[in-house]
Design a protein around this motif. Structure first.
Motif, PDB file in Angstrom:
ATOM      1  N   GLY A 149     -27.405  28.453  62.823  1.00  0.00           N
ATOM      2  CA  GLY A 149     -26.925  29.620  62.406  1.00  0.00           C
ATOM      3  C   GLY A 149     -25.330  30.047  63.005  1.00  0.00           C
ATOM      4  N   ASN A 150     -25.135  31.182  63.076  1.00  0.00           N
ATOM      5  CA  ASN A 150     -23.592  31.200  63.535  1.00  0.00           C
ATOM      6  C   ASN A 150     -23.486  30.814  65.013  1.00  0.00           C
ATOM      7  OD1 ASN A 150     -22.896  32.162  61.036  1.00  0.00           O
ATOM      8  ND2 ASN A 150     -23.881  34.261  61.382  1.00  0.00           N
ATOM      9  N   ASN A 151     -22.319  30.328  65.296  1.00  0.00           N
ATOM     10  CA  ASN A 151     -21.623  30.133  66.720  1.00  0.00           C
ATOM     11  C   ASN A 151     -22.714  29.351  67.579  1.00  0.00           C
ATOM     12  OD1 ASN A 151     -20.579  33.424  65.818  1.00  0.00           O
ATOM     13  ND2 ASN A 151     -19.169  31.877  66.433  1.00  0.00           N
ATOM     14  N   ILE A 152     -23.021  28.325  67.142  1.00  0.00           N
ATOM     15  CA  ILE A 152     -23.969  27.350  67.994  1.00  0.00           C
ATOM     16  C   ILE A 152     -23.404  26.959  69.139  1.00  0.00           C
ATOM     17  CG2 ILE A 152     -24.966  25.091  67.802  1.00  0.00           C
ATOM     18  CD1 ILE A 152     -25.155  25.324  64.580  1.00  0.00           C
ATOM     19  N   LEU A 153     -24.423  27.089  70.219  1.00  0.00           N
ATOM     20  CA  LEU A 153     -24.031  26.931  71.634  1.00  0.00           C
ATOM     21  C   LEU A 153     -22.846  27.763  72.038  1.00  0.00           C
ATOM     22  CD1 LEU A 153     -24.679  22.964  71.689  1.00  0.00           C
ATOM     23  CD2 LEU A 153     -26.477  24.799  72.553  1.00  0.00           C
ATOM     24  N   GLY A 154     -22.672  28.990  71.420  1.00  0.00           N
ATOM     25  CA  GLY A 154     -21.678  29.605  71.823  1.00  0.00           C
ATOM     26  C   GLY A 154     -20.279  29.144  71.384  1.00  0.00           C
ATOM     27  N   THR A 155     -20.255  28.046  70.588  1.00  0.00           N
ATOM     28  CA  THR A 155     -18.923  27.650  70.155  1.00  0.00           C
ATOM     29  C   THR A 155     -18.604  28.104  68.614  1.00  0.00           C
ATOM     30  OG1 THR A 155     -20.065  26.019  68.626  1.00  0.00           O
ATOM     31  CG2 THR A 155     -19.621  25.272  71.030  1.00  0.00           C
ATOM     32  N   ASP A 156     -17.623  28.074  67.971  1.00  0.00           N
ATOM     33  CA  ASP A 156     -17.198  28.669  66.896  1.00  0.00           C
ATOM     34  C   ASP A 156     -17.768  27.899  65.626  1.00  0.00           C
ATOM     35  OD1 ASP A 156     -15.627  26.259  67.019  1.00  0.00           O
ATOM     36  OD2 ASP A 156     -13.535  27.363  66.529  1.00  0.00           O
ATOM     37  N   PHE A 157     -18.838  27.000  65.760  1.00  0.00           N
ATOM     38  CA  PHE A 157     -19.343  25.937  64.838  1.00  0.00           C
ATOM     39  C   PHE A 157     -20.528  26.672  64.280  1.00  0.00           C
ATOM     40  CE2 PHE A 157     -22.239  22.404  63.656  1.00  0.00           C
ATOM     41  CZ  PHE A 157     -21.568  22.153  62.661  1.00  0.00           C
ATOM     42  N   SER A 158     -20.649  26.914  63.048  1.00  0.00           N
ATOM     43  CA  SER A 158     -21.731  27.474  62.400  1.00  0.00           C
ATOM     44  C   SER A 158     -22.369  26.523  61.351  1.00  0.00           C
ATOM     45  CB  SER A 158     -21.567  28.746  61.455  1.00  0.00           C
ATOM     46  OG  SER A 158     -20.930  29.632  62.562  1.00  0.00           O
ATOM     47  N   PHE A 159     -23.810  26.351  61.387  1.00  0.00           N
ATOM     48  CA  PHE A 159     -24.307  25.397  60.487  1.00  0.00           C
ATOM     49  C   PHE A 159     -25.874  25.987  60.106  1.00  0.00           C
ATOM     50  CE2 PHE A 159     -27.411  21.681  59.888  1.00  0.00           C
ATOM     51  CZ  PHE A 159     -26.541  21.077  58.651  1.00  0.00           C
ATOM     52  N   LYS A 160     -26.111  26.295  58.872  1.00  0.00           N
ATOM     53  CA  LYS A 160     -27.420  26.642  58.207  1.00  0.00           C
ATOM     54  C   LYS A 160     -28.071  25.757  57.807  1.00  0.00           C
ATOM     55  CE  LYS A 160     -26.741  31.556  58.232  1.00  0.00           C
ATOM     56  NZ  LYS A 160     -25.481  32.277  58.320  1.00  0.00           N
ATOM     57  N   ILE A 161     -29.398  25.708  57.754  1.00  0.00           N
ATOM     58  CA  ILE A 161     -30.428  24.876  56.930  1.00  0.00           C
ATOM     59  C   ILE A 161     -31.334  25.884  56.047  1.00  0.00           C
ATOM     60  CG2 ILE A 161     -32.235  23.098  56.841  1.00  0.00           C
ATOM     61  CD1 ILE A 161     -30.994  22.355  59.787  1.00  0.00           C
ATOM     62  N   HIS A 162     -31.310  25.248  54.646  1.00  0.00           N
ATOM     63  CA  HIS A 162     -32.030  26.055  53.797  1.00  0.00           C
ATOM     64  C   HIS A 162     -33.316  25.007  53.343  1.00  0.00           C
ATOM     65  CE1 HIS A 162     -28.628  28.603  53.267  1.00  0.00           C
ATOM     66  NE2 HIS A 162     -27.880  27.523  53.326  1.00  0.00           N
ATOM     67  N   ILE A 163     -34.312  25.416  53.281  1.00  0.00           N
ATOM     68  CA  ILE A 163     -35.641  24.801  52.496  1.00  0.00           C
ATOM     69  C   ILE A 163     -35.430  24.653  51.169  1.00  0.00           C
ATOM     70  CG2 ILE A 163     -37.876  24.455  52.435  1.00  0.00           C
ATOM     71  CD1 ILE A 163     -38.136  25.498  55.321  1.00  0.00           C
ATOM     72  N   MET A 164     -35.418  23.717  50.464  1.00  0.00           N
ATOM     73  CA  MET A 164     -35.646  23.780  48.932  1.00  0.00           C
ATOM     74  C   MET A 164     -37.092  23.177  48.710  1.00  0.00           C
ATOM     75  SD  MET A 164     -32.676  25.247  48.455  1.00  0.00           S
ATOM     76  CE  MET A 164     -32.462  25.163  46.339  1.00  0.00           C
ATOM     77  N   THR A 165     -37.829  23.508  47.685  1.00  0.00           N
ATOM     78  CA  THR A 165     -39.000  22.940  47.439  1.00  0.00           C
ATOM     79  C   THR A 165     -38.938  22.206  46.100  1.00  0.00           C
ATOM     80  OG1 THR A 165     -41.401  23.412  46.987  1.00  0.00           O
ATOM     81  CG2 THR A 165     -39.923  24.949  46.279  1.00  0.00           C
ATOM     82  N   GLY A 166     -39.860  20.922  46.455  1.00  0.00           N
ATOM     83  CA  GLY A 166     -40.180  20.301  44.895  1.00  0.00           C
ATOM     84  C   GLY A 166     -41.184  20.882  44.339  1.00  0.00           C
ATOM     85  N   ALA A 167     -41.779  20.427  43.151  1.00  0.00           N
ATOM     86  CA  ALA A 167     -42.630  20.867  42.454  1.00  0.00           C
ATOM     87  C   ALA A 167     -43.673  19.761  41.751  1.00  0.00           C
ATOM     88  CB  ALA A 167     -42.338  22.068  41.502  1.00  0.00           C
ATOM     89  N   GLY A 168     -43.457  18.557  42.540  1.00  0.00           N
ATOM     90  CA  GLY A 168     -44.450  17.515  42.254  1.00  0.00           C
ATOM     91  C   GLY A 168     -43.769  16.453  41.266  1.00  0.00           C
ATOM     92  N   ALA A 169     -42.723  15.616  41.531  1.00  0.00           N
ATOM     93  CA  ALA A 169     -42.066  14.668  40.809  1.00  0.00           C
ATOM     94  C   ALA A 169     -41.791  13.617  41.686  1.00  0.00           C
ATOM     95  CB  ALA A 169     -40.803  15.395  40.077  1.00  0.00           C
ATOM     96  N   TYR A 170     -42.185  12.632  41.640  1.00  0.00           N
ATOM     97  CA  TYR A 170     -41.828  11.402  42.497  1.00  0.00           C
ATOM     98  C   TYR A 170     -40.526  10.912  42.575  1.00  0.00           C
ATOM     99  CZ  TYR A 170     -42.101   6.144  43.678  1.00  0.00           C
ATOM    100  OH  TYR A 170     -41.588   4.928  44.074  1.00  0.00           O
ATOM    101  N   VAL A 171     -39.934  11.005  41.466  1.00  0.00           N
ATOM    102  CA  VAL A 171     -38.485  10.642  40.874  1.00  0.00           C
ATOM    103  C   VAL A 171     -37.660  11.514  41.859  1.00  0.00           C
ATOM    104  CG1 VAL A 171     -38.100  11.842  38.698  1.00  0.00           C
ATOM    105  CG2 VAL A 171     -36.991   9.780  39.180  1.00  0.00           C
TER     106      VAL A 171
END
Lengths: 433, 163
Positions: A149-171
Motif C-alpha cells: 500500500g502507501n509508504n511501504i516500510l515507512g518509505t515514500d514507495f507505494s505499491f498496491k496489488i489487485h486481484i483479477m479473476t478468470g472465468a474458465g479459459a485455459y488460453v
C-alpha cells in the motif's frame, strides 16, 4: 539422502496463511527489507545469477526478462502475476496461493520496488475463487502492517496489488491473453512483437511472471543468487514444485532441487512412491497437456530444464501425470486432444481445425479403420500446427503426440491391425484382451 | 425459487466494482451468482452494457467466451466433473454414471427442480484427490459412490432449509 528440499514450501501448513505476524515470525519480509537497501540493478543481477527459469512452463530466464523491462524508460510499469494455473495435472501455484500467499506478495512487492512500479495485478483463475478470498485477506493484512500500500516500510514507495479473476479459459494462461483478460476483455492472445515488456497491460511496459517465480524472489534476495543457484544444477537454479498425479502412489505437491532424476520423482518413497496398487509404469506426461510424454527408458534423465530439453522432455509447469499399463496411448492422446479442442480460442485455423482433424484421425486408430497413410498425415498436421498456430496453445498441442510417435510407434501400428496392447480399444467387437 | 434479482441489485454489484470496465469478469460472475439461475439474462447484460458504457456485443463476446459464464439458465448448483487426464484415467469408479443415476439426468442437463446442472469441466487443479467434482466454489475429491450420494443429499437438504 532425502531428495526433498524445502525452500518455497517451508511454511506450508505451519503458519496461518494470511497472518503477517506469523509470516514475519517465520522469517518473512526480511527479503523486502534487504531489497530496500539494495540498488535495483543489484537485485536484477542476483535474479540473473540465480538462473531462475520461469516456473509457468516456458522456463524463460527471469533475470533476462527483468533486465529487458528495466532498460525501458517508460512509465507507469505494471507487475503482473500469472496465477491462471490451468495445465491439467498442475496444482502447485494453488498451494502457494493457499498456504503461503505472503511469499508471493513479497516477491511481487520486491519486483515493484525494482521497477518503480506502483500497481501490481494478480490474475487468479476463476476455479480458485475460494482461494481468492484467502489471498485478498493476506493483501489486506499486509497493507495494514505497512508492507503493502502507501509508504511501504515507512518509505515514500507505494505499491498496491489487485486481484483479477478468470472465468474458465485455459488460453488465458498465455501471458498476452492473460493481459487482455485482465483488462476485462476476451482472453485471446495478442500478436508478438511487440513484447509485453514494451507493450503490456494497458499498453504499458509490463512484467509477467508465474506465481512460483515470484515466490522464489524473496529467497534469492535473501541468500543471494549464487547460493540459490547451488540448490539446483548449473543451468537451472533452485528448487521446483512438482505435482504428482494420475496413478502415482503418493499424489501431491513436492519440492525437489533441480538435478534429481525423473526416477527419483516418480519412485522415491518420499515423493511419488512408485505406481499405485502395484501397477507397472507405462508412461508419464510432463508439464501439463502441452508437454511431452516420457517413457520408462528415460527415467534416469536429470530434472533440469536444459537436460530435459536436450532429451526431448520438459519440466514445464512441474506436472508429472503417472500412467500405468492399463492405459492405451491412443485413448490417452484422444483425451489430450479433446482438451485442446475444447480450450482452443478459435482465433487461428491451425489450432482450431488442426485439433479437430487430429481427433478424427486418432479416432480411426481406436476404431481400427486407420491406414499407413494416417501416420504421414498426423505427422504433417502436427508440424503445421506447431509452426503455424498463433500462440503457444496450438503450437504445443501435439507435443505429447510427437513423443508417442517417436517412441511408441509400435502401439499405433498394433492398432492398424486392430490390436490394442492395453485392451482398451475394440472391446465391443472382440470383448477385450 | 429465491428472490428475484432487480435492476437495483445489478447496479449495486456494478458499483461495488467501481463500475470499472476492467472488472467486467468479476461483475458478470457476481451477477450470475446472485441470479439464482446461474446465468446472465439479456436484461442484465443490457444494464452492464449501459453502466460500463460498453457495446452489448462486447458483453456477449465475454459471456460466451468464458466457460464459467452462461447466457442460458442453469440449475442452482452446477456440478462440474473434471474430464482432464489426471482425473479421467483414475480407475474404479465412473463418477459421471453415478451422478447421472443419482440425479436422473444426463450430462449437460438440469434437474426438473432446477437444483442441479451436470456438466464437464477442464482440470480444476485438484489432481491429488482425483476423481473430483466441483460444485460452486467447493471441490470434492476421492469420490466414491457413497460420497457422491452424501454430497447430493447435503445439497438437497440445504435447499429445503433455505425454503
Amino acid at each position: 539422502m532425502s531428495k526433498i528440499k524445502q525452500v518455497l514450501s517451508v511454511n506450508f501448513g505451519k503458519i496461518q496463511p494470511d497472518s503477517v505476524e506469523e509470516y514475519v515470525k517465520a522469517g518473512g519480509y526480511e527479503a523486502l527489507k534487504k531489497a530496500f537497501s539494495m540498488e535495483p540493478v543489484a537485485i536484477i543481477n542476483e535474479v540473473k545469477a540465480a538462473k531462475l527459469l520461469g516456473r509457468g512452463g516456458a522456463a524463460y530466464p527471469a533475470g533476462s526478462k527483468w533486465e529487458q523491462l528495466y532498460e525501458i524508460q517508460e512509465f507507469p510499469k505494471y507487475i503482473v502475476c500469472n496465477a491462471d494455473e490451468g495445465e491439467p495435472g498442475t496444482f502447485k501455484d494453488k498451494m502457494l496461493l493457499e498456504k503461503d500467499p505472503l511469499r508471493v506478495i513479497e516477491g511481487m512487492t520486491i519486483a515493484g520496488k525494482v521497477f518503480n512500479s506502483h500497481e501490481g495485478y494478480i490474475y487468479i483463475r476463476g476455479e480458485y475463487r475460494k482461494i481468492q478470498k484467502v489471498f485478498q485477506s493476506a493483501l489486506d493484512n499486509a497493507e495494514k502492517a505497512g508492507y503493502l500500500g502507501n509508504n511501504i516500510l515507512g518509505t515514500d514507495f507505494s505499491f498496491k496489488i489487485h486481484i483479477m479473476t478468470g472465468a474458465g479459459a485455459y488460453v488465458c494462461g498465455e501471458n498476452s491473453a492473460l493481459l487482455n483478460s485482465t483488462e476485462g476483455k476476451v482472453g485471446r492472445p495478442r500478436i508478438k512483437p511487440p513484447h509485453l515488456a514494451e507493450v503490456g497491460l494497458f499498453l504499458m511496459p509490463t512484467l509477467v511472471n508465474n506465481v512460483e517465480s515470484f515466490a522464489n524472489v524473496p529467497t534469492i534476495v535473501l541468500v543471494g543468487g549464487d547460493e540459490y543457484l547451488s540448490y539446483g544444477t548449473p543451468d537451472s537454479g533452485g528448487t521446483k514444485l512438482v505435482c504428482l498425479s494420475g496413478h502415482a502412489a503418493n499424489r501431491g505437491v513436492y519440492e525437489v532441487p533441480f538435478g534429481v532424476t525423473l526416477r527419483d520423482i516418480i519412485f522415491d518413497e518420499e515423493i511419488g512412491g512408485g505406481v499405485a496398487n502395484g501397477g507397472k509404469l507405462k508412461f508419464y506426461h510432463l508439464g501439463g497437456q502441452s508437454g511431452p510424454i516420457g517413457f520408462p527408458e528415460q527415467l534416469d534423465t536429470a530434472y533440469c530444464c536444459k537436460v530435459m530439453r536436450n532429451n526431448g522432455l520438459s519440466v514445464g509447469s512441474g506436472a508429472v501425470v503417472v500412467l500405468d499399463e492399463s492405459v492405451c496411448i491412443i485413448d490417452y492422446l484422444k483425451s489430450v486432444t479433446e482438451f485442446f479442442i475444447h480450450e482452443s480460442c478459435g482465433k487461428c485455423v491451425p489450432c482450431r481445425e488442426g485439433n479437430t482433424q487430429l481427433q478424427f484421425i486418432l479416432d480411426k486408430f481406436s476404431k481400427g479403420t486407420a491406414t499407413e497413410a494416417d501416420f504421414a498425415l498426423m505427422k504433417k498436421l502436427s508440424t503445421t500446427m506447431a509452426k503455424a498456430s498463433f500462440c503457444g496453445l496450438g503450437q504445443a498441442a501435439t507435443t505429447a503426440l510427437d513423443s508417442c510417435l517417436k517412441y511408441r510407434k509400435a502401439e499405433f501400428e498394433a492398432h492398424l491391425n486392430k490390436q490394442c496392447p492395453a485392451g482398451v480399444c475394440f472391446t465391443n467387437e472382440e470383448g477385450g484382451e | 425459487m429465491c428472490k428475484q434479482l432487480t435492476e437495483k441489485d445489478v447496479c449495486e454489484i456494478i458499483a461495488s466494482h467501481q463500475a470499472s470496465k476492467e472488472k467486467l469478469l468479476s461483475i458478470l460472475l457476481d451477477i450470475q451468482d446472485a441470479s439464482g439461475q446461474n446465468c446472465i439474462v439479456e436484461e442484465w447484460a443490457r444494464v452492464v452494457s449501459a453502466e460500463l458504457d460498453l457495446p452489448l456485443t462486447k458483453i456477449y463476446d465475454v459471456i460466451t467466451f468464458y466457460e464459467m459464464l452462461s447466457e442460458k439458465p442453469r440449475g442452482k448448483n452446477i456440478i462440474e466433473i473434471c474430464k482432464s487426464t489426471p482425473c479421467h484415467f483414475i480407475k474404479g469408479v465412473n463418477i459421471v454414471n453415478i451422478f447421472e443415476e443419482e440425479l436422473c439426468i444426463k450430462m449437460g442437463e438440469t434437474t426438473p427442480d432446477n437444483l442441479f446442472t451436470l456438466q464437464y469441466t477442464s482440470c480444476v487443479g485438484a489432481c491429488d484427490i482425483a476423481p473430483v467434482a466441483k460444485i460452486g466454489d467447493e471441490v470434492y475429491g476421492n469420490l466414491s459412490k457413497d460420497k457422491i450420494v452424501d454430497i447430493i443429499k447435503s445439497y438437497r437438504e440445504a435447499a429445503i432449509c433455505q425454503k
